[in-house]
Design an enzyme around this catalytic site. Structure first.
Site, PDB file in Angstrom:
ATOM      1  N   GLU A  27      -7.356 -16.555   7.827  1.00 28.70           N
ATOM      2  CA  GLU A  27      -8.613 -15.748   7.547  1.00 28.70           C
ATOM      3  C   GLU A  27      -9.027 -16.107   6.055  1.00 28.70           C
ATOM      4  O   GLU A  27      -8.240 -16.467   5.262  1.00 28.70           O
ATOM      5  CB  GLU A  27      -8.565 -14.252   7.634  1.00 28.70           C
ATOM      6  CG  GLU A  27      -7.359 -13.623   6.691  1.00 28.70           C
ATOM      7  CD  GLU A  27      -7.922 -11.971   6.538  1.00 28.70           C
ATOM      8  OE1 GLU A  27      -8.979 -11.873   6.071  1.00 28.70           O
ATOM      9  OE2 GLU A  27      -7.010 -11.223   6.605  1.00 28.70           O
ATOM     10  N   LYS A  89     -18.348 -10.458   2.835  1.00 29.50           N
ATOM     11  CA  LYS A  89     -17.227 -10.127   3.563  1.00 29.50           C
ATOM     12  C   LYS A  89     -17.919 -10.116   5.232  1.00 29.50           C
ATOM     13  O   LYS A  89     -18.905  -8.960   5.348  1.00 29.50           O
ATOM     14  CB  LYS A  89     -16.659  -8.943   3.154  1.00 29.50           C
ATOM     15  CG  LYS A  89     -15.509  -8.273   3.966  1.00 29.50           C
ATOM     16  CD  LYS A  89     -15.077  -6.794   3.489  1.00 29.50           C
ATOM     17  CE  LYS A  89     -14.013  -6.092   4.518  1.00 29.50           C
ATOM     18  NZ  LYS A  89     -13.803  -4.735   4.100  1.00 29.50           N
ATOM     19  N   LYS A 162      -1.202  -1.667   5.335  1.00 25.61           N
ATOM     20  CA  LYS A 162      -0.801  -1.070   4.032  1.00 25.61           C
ATOM     21  C   LYS A 162      -1.091   0.591   4.247  1.00 25.61           C
ATOM     22  O   LYS A 162      -1.633   0.918   5.055  1.00 25.61           O
ATOM     23  CB  LYS A 162      -1.988  -1.472   2.875  1.00 25.61           C
ATOM     24  CG  LYS A 162      -1.665  -2.971   2.636  1.00 25.61           C
ATOM     25  CD  LYS A 162      -2.325  -2.987   0.951  1.00 25.61           C
ATOM     26  CE  LYS A 162      -2.227  -4.354   0.272  1.00 25.61           C
ATOM     27  NZ  LYS A 162      -3.121  -5.312   0.982  1.00 25.61           N
TER      28      LYS A 162
HETATM   29  N1  PSU Z   1      -5.922  -5.416   4.219  1.00 27.03           N
HETATM   30  C1  PSU Z   1      -5.203  -6.118   3.204  1.00 27.03           C
HETATM   31  N2  PSU Z   1      -5.547  -7.236   2.736  1.00 27.03           N
HETATM   32  C2  PSU Z   1      -6.785  -7.831   3.269  1.00 27.03           C
HETATM   33  C3  PSU Z   1      -7.466  -7.206   4.288  1.00 27.03           C
HETATM   34  C4  PSU Z   1      -6.861  -5.689   4.639  1.00 27.03           C
HETATM   35  O1  PSU Z   1      -3.927  -5.802   3.036  1.00 27.03           O
HETATM   36  O2  PSU Z   1      -7.167  -8.823   2.878  1.00 27.03           O
HETATM   37  C5  PSU Z   1      -8.974  -7.284   4.537  1.00 27.03           C
HETATM   38  C6  PSU Z   1      -8.867  -8.270   5.858  1.00 27.03           C
HETATM   39  O3  PSU Z   1      -9.705  -9.365   5.991  1.00 27.03           O
HETATM   40  C7  PSU Z   1      -9.137  -7.194   6.871  1.00 27.03           C
HETATM   41  C8  PSU Z   1     -10.195  -6.272   6.182  1.00 27.03           C
HETATM   42  O4  PSU Z   1      -9.833  -7.766   8.072  1.00 27.03           O
HETATM   43  O5  PSU Z   1      -9.850  -6.499   4.874  1.00 27.03           O
HETATM   44  C9  PSU Z   1     -10.401  -5.040   6.771  1.00 27.03           C
HETATM   45  O6  PSU Z   1     -11.651  -4.656   6.110  1.00 27.03           O
HETATM   46  P1  PSU Z   1     -12.121  -3.020   6.698  1.00 27.03           P
HETATM   47  O7  PSU Z   1     -11.143  -2.086   6.208  1.00 27.03           O
HETATM   48  O8  PSU Z   1     -13.398  -3.003   5.802  1.00 27.03           O
HETATM   49  O9  PSU Z   1     -12.156  -3.420   8.307  1.00 27.03           O
END
Ligand code: PSU
Ligand code: MN
Length: 303
Positions: A27, A89, A162
């Site tokens: 990604e 993003k 996390k």
């Molecule tokens: N969690 C991490 N590192 C990341 C992301 C999440 O530890 O880089 C990034 C990934 O691209 C994931 C996105 O798909 O954040 C999720 O964002 P949201 O919670 O806004 O859906």
């Protein structure tokens, strides 16, 4: 009038897919929004190298000028890394806007899965997936990654998620969506920086071959959707749990104070955690992504 998606593969990726050789998707939000420059670019290139060493072809995924890309040049990775959070993003809902406007975007787990599936790539390596945020039962902040895992046929190798998230609710949501959560040589869902979370995975897997067998069975049964392959951070790089708990609590409190919500929340928390641990967490993050790239390579080979 017939028209397909504006999907572009690099020659290496196209050739590997044509010859049914193993390919691993990667990604790009992790590059632009997940780590600071220049470590982000350095890491993205090391991760590609790790995939190659495992005998698979890396396909880093992004949207460039409105084109869906599977495979980026070094210059494109450098560009996304340098621009950082100034790049959009992109999750599922954002894709059509970028394509229509011919703009650039860094893809989240959800958007990377969509483009990987369009290209015919079944295995994807990253750091951590999005999930149900703490307080999600009230805020309804649930990452689109989870719905995507429920519908798109790509296996995501990660180090769990996390604990900025409510991991218990995240597992409940994945169960509802019918997403298998397979632990690689572990019985517990890893919590990204730490190897344990106190929460069980659905099933422990001992090898890449065993994982590939489960994936094949799933898709042969016509059970659409992905799987979470949870691969704990190597012992030598795991972080002390008390320190991470404290730092994550502080980052969440700051986000609440500053009223940071929506797609900005996860990037905010990631960068605060990194600042508050003086970069120690960044080193852990890099090592676990490399570890995931190697396992994804082995799974892609076995598939
Ligand atoms: N969690 C991490 N590192 C990341 C992301 C999440 O530890 O880089 C990034 C990934 O691209 C994931 C996105 O798909 O954040 C999720 O964002 P949201 O919670 O806004 O859906
Ligand atoms: Mn969200």
């Amino acid at each position: 009038m017939k028209s397909g998606p504006d999907l572009h593969l690099t020659p290496a990726v196209a050739k590997a897919l044509q010859n049914r050789q193993p390919v691993v998707a990667l990604e790009s939000t992790i590059i632009s929004h997940g780590m600071p420059y220049p470590k982000n670019v350095e890491t993205a290139l090391h991760v590609e190298a790790a995939v190659r060493e495992s005998g698979a072809v890396p396909a880093t995924i992004a949207v460039i000028g409105g084109q869906l890309r599977a495979g980026l040049s070094k210059a494109e990775i450098e560009y996304l890394g340098k621009k950082g959070t100034a790049v959009s993003k992109v999750s599922r809902r954002d894709l059509p806007v970028l394509v229509a406007r011919k703009e650039d975007g860094a893809t989240t787990v959800a958007a990377t899965m969509i483009i990987a599936a369009l290209a015919g790539i079944r295995v994807f390596a990253t750091g951590g997936i999005g999930g149900v945020h703490r307080g999600g039962e009230r805020t309804m902040d649930i990452s689109a990654d989870l719905q995507e895992l429920g519908r798109t046929d790509v296996a995501v190798v990660c180090a769990g998620a996390k604990s900025i998230l409510d991991l218990r609710l995240t597992l409940e949501y994945l169960e509802t969506m019918g997403v298998p959560v397979l632990g690689f040589q572990t019985d517990e869902l890893p919590a990204f920086y730490t190897r344990t979370s106190g929460l069980p995975v659905d099933c422990r897997m001992e090898s890449a071959v065993e994982i590939a067998q489960v994936l094949r069975a799933k898709w042969e049964l016509g059970l659409n959707g992905g799987a979470v392959i949870a691969n704990p951070i190597p012992k030598a790089f795991a972080m002390p749990q008390e320190e991470m708990d404290r730092v994550i609590k502080q980052a969440i409190a700051e986000a609440e104070e500053q009223d940071i919500v929506g797609k900005a929340l996860t990037p905010f928390l990631l960068s605060r955690i990194e600042q508050l641990t003086q970069g120690d967490s960044l080193e852990a993050n890099i090592e676990l992504v490399l570890n995931n790239a190697r396992l994804a390579g082995a799974i892609a080979n076995a598939l």
